[in-house]
Motif scaffolding. Structure first.
Motif, PDB file in Angstrom:
ATOM      1  N   VAL A  65       0.837  -1.207   0.000  1.00 57.04           N
ATOM      2  CA  VAL A  65       0.000   0.000   0.000  1.00 57.04           C
ATOM      3  C   VAL A  65       0.872   1.257   0.000  1.00 57.04           C
ATOM      4  N   LEU A  66       1.932   1.259   0.817  1.00 56.81           N
ATOM      5  CA  LEU A  66       2.810   2.424   0.863  1.00 56.81           C
ATOM      6  C   LEU A  66       3.476   2.687  -0.478  1.00 56.81           C
ATOM      7  N   VAL A  67       3.822   1.620  -1.185  1.00 55.99           N
ATOM      8  CA  VAL A  67       4.427   1.789  -2.508  1.00 55.99           C
ATOM      9  C   VAL A  67       3.410   2.358  -3.490  1.00 55.99           C
ATOM     10  N   LEU A  68       2.150   1.969  -3.326  1.00 59.47           N
ATOM     11  CA  LEU A  68       1.122   2.442  -4.261  1.00 59.47           C
ATOM     12  C   LEU A  68       0.717   3.896  -4.028  1.00 59.47           C
ATOM     13  N   VAL A  69       0.928   4.422  -2.805  1.00 57.38           N
ATOM     14  CA  VAL A  69       0.466   5.783  -2.492  1.00 57.38           C
ATOM     15  C   VAL A  69       1.075   6.823  -3.431  1.00 57.38           C
ATOM     16  N   PRO A  70       2.422   6.878  -3.620  1.00 57.15           N
ATOM     17  CA  PRO A  70       2.968   7.865  -4.573  1.00 57.15           C
ATOM     18  C   PRO A  70       2.458   7.658  -5.997  1.00 57.15           C
ATOM     19  N   LEU A  71       2.286   6.393  -6.401  1.00 57.44           N
ATOM     20  CA  LEU A  71       1.775   6.153  -7.751  1.00 57.44           C
ATOM     21  C   LEU A  71       0.332   6.618  -7.886  1.00 57.44           C
ATOM     22  N   LEU A  72      -0.469   6.429  -6.839  1.00 58.09           N
ATOM     23  CA  LEU A  72      -1.846   6.924  -6.878  1.00 58.09           C
ATOM     24  C   LEU A  72      -1.873   8.451  -6.907  1.00 58.09           C
ATOM     25  N   MET A  73      -0.960   9.084  -6.143  1.00 55.51           N
ATOM     26  CA  MET A  73      -0.870  10.548  -6.195  1.00 55.51           C
ATOM     27  C   MET A  73      -0.507  11.014  -7.598  1.00 55.51           C
ATOM     28  N   LEU A  74       0.432  10.324  -8.227  1.00 54.46           N
ATOM     29  CA  LEU A  74       0.817  10.676  -9.595  1.00 54.46           C
ATOM     30  C   LEU A  74      -0.347  10.488 -10.556  1.00 54.46           C
ATOM     31  N   LEU A  75      -1.078   9.396 -10.385  1.00 51.72           N
ATOM     32  CA  LEU A  75      -2.227   9.141 -11.253  1.00 51.72           C
ATOM     33  C   LEU A  75      -3.305  10.199 -11.055  1.00 51.72           C
ATOM     34  N   THR A  76      -3.553  10.589  -9.794  1.00 51.95           N
ATOM     35  CA  THR A  76      -4.573  11.609  -9.509  1.00 51.95           C
ATOM     36  C   THR A  76      -4.176  12.960 -10.104  1.00 51.95           C
ATOM     37  N   TYR A  77      -2.905  13.330  -9.897  1.00 52.20           N
ATOM     38  CA  TYR A  77      -2.437  14.603 -10.453  1.00 52.20           C
ATOM     39  C   TYR A  77      -2.502  14.592 -11.975  1.00 52.20           C
TER      40      TYR A  77
ATOM     41  N   LEU B 164       7.462  15.612 -11.444  1.00 48.68           N
ATOM     42  CA  LEU B 164       6.639  14.938 -10.440  1.00 48.68           C
ATOM     43  C   LEU B 164       6.699  13.420 -10.613  1.00 48.68           C
ATOM     44  N   THR B 165       6.717  12.981 -11.872  1.00 51.79           N
ATOM     45  CA  THR B 165       6.823  11.536 -12.126  1.00 51.79           C
ATOM     46  C   THR B 165       8.146  10.987 -11.615  1.00 51.79           C
ATOM     47  N   VAL B 166       9.222  11.726 -11.904  1.00 46.77           N
ATOM     48  CA  VAL B 166      10.548  11.280 -11.431  1.00 46.77           C
ATOM     49  C   VAL B 166      10.576  11.217  -9.906  1.00 46.77           C
ATOM     50  N   ILE B 167      10.049  12.258  -9.256  1.00 47.48           N
ATOM     51  CA  ILE B 167      10.089  12.304  -7.791  1.00 47.48           C
ATOM     52  C   ILE B 167       9.240  11.196  -7.179  1.00 47.48           C
ATOM     53  N   LEU B 168       7.990  11.068  -7.653  1.00 47.90           N
ATOM     54  CA  LEU B 168       7.090  10.080  -7.046  1.00 47.90           C
ATOM     55  C   LEU B 168       7.513   8.654  -7.370  1.00 47.90           C
ATOM     56  N   VAL B 169       7.975   8.422  -8.602  1.00 48.40           N
ATOM     57  CA  VAL B 169       8.478   7.078  -8.921  1.00 48.40           C
ATOM     58  C   VAL B 169       9.730   6.776  -8.106  1.00 48.40           C
ATOM     59  N   GLY B 170      10.596   7.796  -7.927  1.00 45.37           N
ATOM     60  CA  GLY B 170      11.770   7.599  -7.073  1.00 45.37           C
ATOM     61  C   GLY B 170      11.377   7.265  -5.642  1.00 45.37           C
ATOM     62  N   ILE B 171      10.356   7.969  -5.128  1.00 42.33           N
ATOM     63  CA  ILE B 171       9.864   7.661  -3.781  1.00 42.33           C
ATOM     64  C   ILE B 171       9.329   6.238  -3.715  1.00 42.33           C
ATOM     65  N   SER B 172       8.602   5.820  -4.770  1.00 38.67           N
ATOM     66  CA  SER B 172       8.081   4.450  -4.804  1.00 38.67           C
ATOM     67  C   SER B 172       9.213   3.430  -4.811  1.00 38.67           C
ATOM     68  N   LEU B 173      10.266   3.714  -5.596  1.00 38.63           N
ATOM     69  CA  LEU B 173      11.407   2.792  -5.628  1.00 38.63           C
ATOM     70  C   LEU B 173      12.101   2.725  -4.269  1.00 38.63           C
ATOM     71  N   LEU B 174      12.231   3.886  -3.609  1.00 37.06           N
ATOM     72  CA  LEU B 174      12.826   3.876  -2.271  1.00 37.06           C
ATOM     73  C   LEU B 174      11.966   3.081  -1.296  1.00 37.06           C
ATOM     74  N   LEU B 175      10.647   3.258  -1.398  1.00 36.54           N
ATOM     75  CA  LEU B 175       9.749   2.491  -0.526  1.00 36.54           C
ATOM     76  C   LEU B 175       9.843   1.010  -0.830  1.00 36.54           C
ATOM     77  N   ILE B 176       9.983   0.666  -2.134  1.00 41.98           N
ATOM     78  CA  ILE B 176      10.156  -0.746  -2.487  1.00 41.98           C
ATOM     79  C   ILE B 176      11.440  -1.293  -1.869  1.00 41.98           C
ATOM     80  N   PHE B 177      12.524  -0.490  -1.949  1.00 38.29           N
ATOM     81  CA  PHE B 177      13.806  -0.934  -1.394  1.00 38.29           C
ATOM     82  C   PHE B 177      13.710  -1.134   0.115  1.00 38.29           C
TER      83      PHE B 177
END
Length: 468
Positions: free
Chosen positions: A15-27, A171-184
């Motif tokens: 769920v935490l990994v999906l949050v930045p992606l959902l924010m990106l999708l919403t934006y 925004l995509t770079v930042i949020l995807v980077g955050i998702s990758l960090l959360l995945i790590f």
């Protein structure tokens, strides 16, 4: 918050990994909707103002035609029609001029319309032509200004789209980077307890004295599994102690009556208690050979028990010349008795190993080669390095071993099908001791096929401490 299970931990991480992606999708959805509305509004605005200009141009033609006819015919009806056309023209001009920043052209156009509205038809033709020409020029200037206005709005819209696109990329770079960090981090959180279990399993396999402490936090399934591994380690240690005690006590208890039997056989063979007939002498000879065999088996059991009690190998750099020299000297008598020449191929100056375990490997492999190899044929000992491994090959001529039986020969008390040269029934511990010694030094022992030999045991151990 303490996560109680691996399932909860995995779900929360997902769920935490999906949050930045959902924010990106919403934006992205919001931005696309906004750009769609802007594009629709701009299109409607451009169409509306262009339509008004088109109607104004059509009305200007009517106004010019009607005023020229009125100038010639002096018909009041034509004047009324021209006046209505001017009124409709003004209705269209007002909203168009409201959108323009520069009002001078609209002011000139209004003055021309006012003059035409007051035209009574008595003025000369040249003045009328001049006013109509200025009216036409002012309308053309208005059209040009509207086109410039539309072009400016299109450029502004393009700049806005580029700005939004750039913001979307960042925004995509930042949020995807955050998702990758959360995945790590999520992967590390999930794998950390698994790595702890791996450490416990490695400690059990290496028979270390102490195991890593049980984790106090983490998924409950893995903590339960860690407790089970600790209980398993304790049970294995208990079984190992029982096995050692059994071998030690059994060997010790067997040696006392065996010594008495051997002493009795010696008295009988020396005919101290009386003269023996030939049949009795043969029986006593059989008893003597059996006691010798039993004594050999007991000594091998004690040696095997001593090997099992050695918890950790002591690695050091062993000089090959000294090791091989002592090995050959100690086994010279056995080599001469079997008439097997020894071929030494030592390609290393030193070998990184436990000297006691390595010597035990050499002694058992030579004993196996002498017992099962062809008499008079050479026994080859080849010591060399291959990449990150030190390899010892002991090869001899004799009977080949089928592929399916090779792993079984390294199990305790498992003997091969070939007959021994010394007519003694083996205990089946020689190759098992070799395999255990190699395993304790983080290596392995196996039977391999080589050229110019029928049977070859290969012992592989790490080349240095880094490869252990």
């Amino acid at each position: 918050m303490q996560l109680g299970s691996l399932r909860q931990l995995t779900l929360v991480s997902f769920v935490l990994v999906l949050v930045p992606l959902l924010m990106l999708l919403t934006y992205s959805q919001f931005t696309l909707t906004k750009m769609g509305h802007i594009a629709t509004g701009e299109a409607e605005y451009s169409v509306a103002i262009v339509r008004k200009l088109s109607k104004m141009e059509s009305l200007s033609v009517d106004v010019e035609r009607l005023f020229r006819q009125f100038h010639v015919l002096k018909n009041i009806a034509l004047k009324n029609l021209a006046q209505k056309s001017i009124e409709r023209f003004v209705e269209l001009q007002t909203p168009v001029c409201r959108e323009l920043d520069e009002q001078q052209i609209c002011h000139n156009l209004t003055e021309r319309l006012a003059w035409l509205g007051q035209y009574a038809g008595s003025d000369d033709q040249l003045l009328l032509d001049a006013q109509l020409a200025e009216f036409k020029v002012s309308l053309e200037d208005l059209s040009a200004q509207v086109e410039s206005k539309l072009d400016a709005r299109i450029l502004a819209q393009q700049d806005y789209v580029n700005t939004v696109l750039q913001a979307q990329i960042w925004l995509t770079v930042i949020l995807v980077g955050i998702s990758l960090l959360l995945i790590f981090f999520g992967t590390q959180v999930i794998l950390k307890p698994v790595e702890k279990l791996e450490m416990v399993i490695q400690a059990i396999s290496r028979q270390e004295d102490s195991l890593p402490t049980v984790s106090k936090s983490g998924p409950k399934e893995l903590i339960i599994l860690e407790h089970k591994l600790h209980r398993l380690a304790a049970r294995l240690e208990q079984l190992e102690n029982l096995r050692h005690a059994l071998l030690r006590h059994a060997s010790h208890e067997l040696k006392t009556p065996l010594a008495s039997i051997k002493e009795g056989c010696s008295l009988l063979s020396e005919q101290v208690v009386g003269v023996l007939n030939p049949q009795q002498t043969e029986v006593v000879s059989l008893l003597n050979s059996s006691t010798d065999r039993l004594n050999l088996l007991i000594m091998q059991l004690l040696d095997y028990n001593l090997l099992l009690q050695q918890a950790k190998p002591v690695f050091e750099h062993v000089a090959c010349d000294k090791l091989i020299s002592e090995f050959v000297t100690d086994n010279t008598l056995a080599i001469q008795q079997h008439s097997n020449p020894l071929e030494l191929k030592i390609e290393l100056d030193t070998v990184y190993a436990d000297p006691n375990l390595l010597r035990r490997i050499l002694d058992n492999l030579l004993s196996n080669a002498l017992a099962h190899g062809s008499k008079g044929r050479p026994i080859t000992i080849h010591l060399y390095a291959d990449e990150n491994w030190q390899i010892l090959d002991v090869a001899n001529r004799g009977q080949k071993v089928p592929e399916e039986l090779r792993p079984l020969l390294f199990q305790p008390f498992r003997r091969g099908q070939s007959k021994r040269n010394d007519r003694v029934v083996g205990s089946g511990l020689g190759l098992s001791i070799v395999s255990d010694c190699a395993r304790m030094m983080h290596g392995k022992a196996e039977i391999v096929d080589v050229d110019q030999a029928d049977f070859c045991v290969r012992v592989t151990i790490p080349l240095n401490e880094e490869n252990i």
